[in-house]
Design an enzyme around this catalytic site. Sequence first.
Site, mmCIF file in Angstrom:
data_model
loop_
_atom_site.group_PDB
_atom_site.id
_atom_site.type_symbol
_atom_site.label_atom_id
_atom_site.label_comp_id
_atom_site.label_asym_id
_atom_site.label_seq_id
_atom_site.Cartn_x
_atom_site.Cartn_y
_atom_site.Cartn_z
ATOM 1 C CE LYS A 22 -1.721 1.780 3.983
ATOM 2 N NZ LYS A 22 -1.563 3.214 4.229
ATOM 3 C CG ASN A 23 2.217 2.792 3.570
ATOM 4 O OD1 ASN A 23 1.063 3.159 3.306
ATOM 5 N ND2 ASN A 23 2.603 2.514 4.800
ATOM 6 N NE ARG A 92 -0.330 12.326 6.657
ATOM 7 C CZ ARG A 92 -0.563 13.503 7.203
ATOM 8 N NH1 ARG A 92 -1.787 13.916 7.390
ATOM 9 N NH2 ARG A 92 0.413 14.264 7.564
ATOM 10 C CB CYS A 116 -4.785 6.362 10.462
ATOM 11 S SG CYS A 116 -5.237 4.907 9.514
ATOM 12 N NE ARG A 121 -0.390 10.441 9.645
ATOM 13 C CZ ARG A 121 -0.744 9.404 8.898
ATOM 14 N NH1 ARG A 121 -1.972 8.969 8.938
ATOM 15 N NH2 ARG A 121 0.127 8.824 8.099
ATOM 16 C CG ASP A 304 2.863 1.408 9.459
ATOM 17 O OD1 ASP A 304 2.586 2.321 10.256
ATOM 18 O OD2 ASP A 304 3.207 1.610 8.284
ATOM 19 N NE ARG A 396 -7.390 4.581 4.554
ATOM 20 C CZ ARG A 396 -6.569 4.913 5.543
ATOM 21 N NH1 ARG A 396 -7.013 5.020 6.763
ATOM 22 N NH2 ARG A 396 -5.300 5.134 5.314
#
Length: 417
Positions: A22-23, A92, A116, A121, A304, A396
Amino acid sequence: MKQIIIEGGNTLSGEIKISGAKNSAVALVPASILCDEEVTIDNIPNISDIDALKEILKHLGAKIKSTDSTLSIDPSSINNKEIPEEISKKLRASYYFMGAILGKYKKAMMYFPGGCSIGARPIDLHLKGFEALGAKVINEGNKYIVEAEELKGANIYLDIASVGATINIMLAAVRAKGRTIIDNAAKEPEIVNVATFLNNMGAKIRGAGTSTIKIYGVEHLHKCFHEVIPDRIEAGTYIIMGALCGDNLKVSNLIPEHLESLLSKLEEIGVDFEVGADFVTISRSEKYKSTNIKTLVYPGFPTDLQQPFTVLLTQCKGKSKVTETIWENRFMHIPYLTSMGADIVIKNQTATIIGPTPLKGTEVVATDLRAGAAMVVAALLASGKTKITNVEHILRGYENIIEKLSNVGAKIVLKEI
Ligand code: EPZ
């Protein structure tokens, strides 16, 4: 609203194939804008964060074609315009459009990103980086206009080795004039994946994966084919499930080197696992020893995985400690774990866990993506039924989680409520 219902206590065996990270993918998709031609990215995970990024690309006028796990993006038809708040706040990673659009069109207009609620952030380091490259940042409420007549290479030192700032500055600097050096850059594998993608298009980025990244600006970027790396956090989550409920559970299509900090902790507490070239096979054991973890930037223990790993620590004998150093609000899973029977006390940024304690199914909430993953781990282990709400967070980031777990023996269903 969706709910996940899990009947716990079942053994997990068989194979779970890990999807694209994902990231990484959430940065690669915005990065494609920098190209002058069509790019094709393979191993894109089918998750709602990617759907939100596609929505932004469509809004900007890019041509996109998706088939299964492949996404082709032709940015040549883009009409650079403001990205509205309702789409930028869906995730994000929408902030990567800031760096990519600025890099290509010298003006980006968008709103503060979502994601999230795990801490404040801020994006100050991203903005400072853009300013160092010659951009002017205008901030009106939640809206940002970042504009430059010309972007020029610069030396940028990051106060914190931020993943997002490292990638965003790399995106803005790729087409800048001259050389940019990012010092104290983050070293996560996702950063290397993004740099490789940009280099495949003709960028000149050296040192990604180390704390000094050099970017030599180029004028054009050409079409390319690229693959998203396997998701080390998804892999780590299933490996943790294997340590609690597995009987020869094979978690495959992963890069073991990306999981070293997790695997060494598993070894320390006495988990039985085997590491292959691209898989880990894992079985639960009767007794585990307690340990301490502290979340750190890569290659340290990933924040994470902190939340899912905490569930495993509830089954370790003695006192374990979890110290969260990256996000100030990443213990929201703890009250739900205690409601299931865990013995955990939080003081400042450290959670102390006394184990082992049996867990019992109840009604819990996925307060954020990885807290949600922790709830799934706990529910699989617990006796009885667990109902998890707010599971949109989980969807997500975890592709086909229901199918992947059902296929290895979990009793898990997704319900519309
Ligand atoms: C990325 O977030 C990941 N998200 C996060 O994954 C992950 O937890 C985090 O990196 C750390 O590994 C994506 O890749 C989309 P940071 P990011 O910038 O880039 C502070 C998940 O569950 N900071 O490395 O936003 C910040 O507050 C998620 O998949 C500033 O102060 O994280 C934090 O304390 C959640 N100013 C620290 O740096 C800035 O301008 C690290 O943040 C930027 C960051």
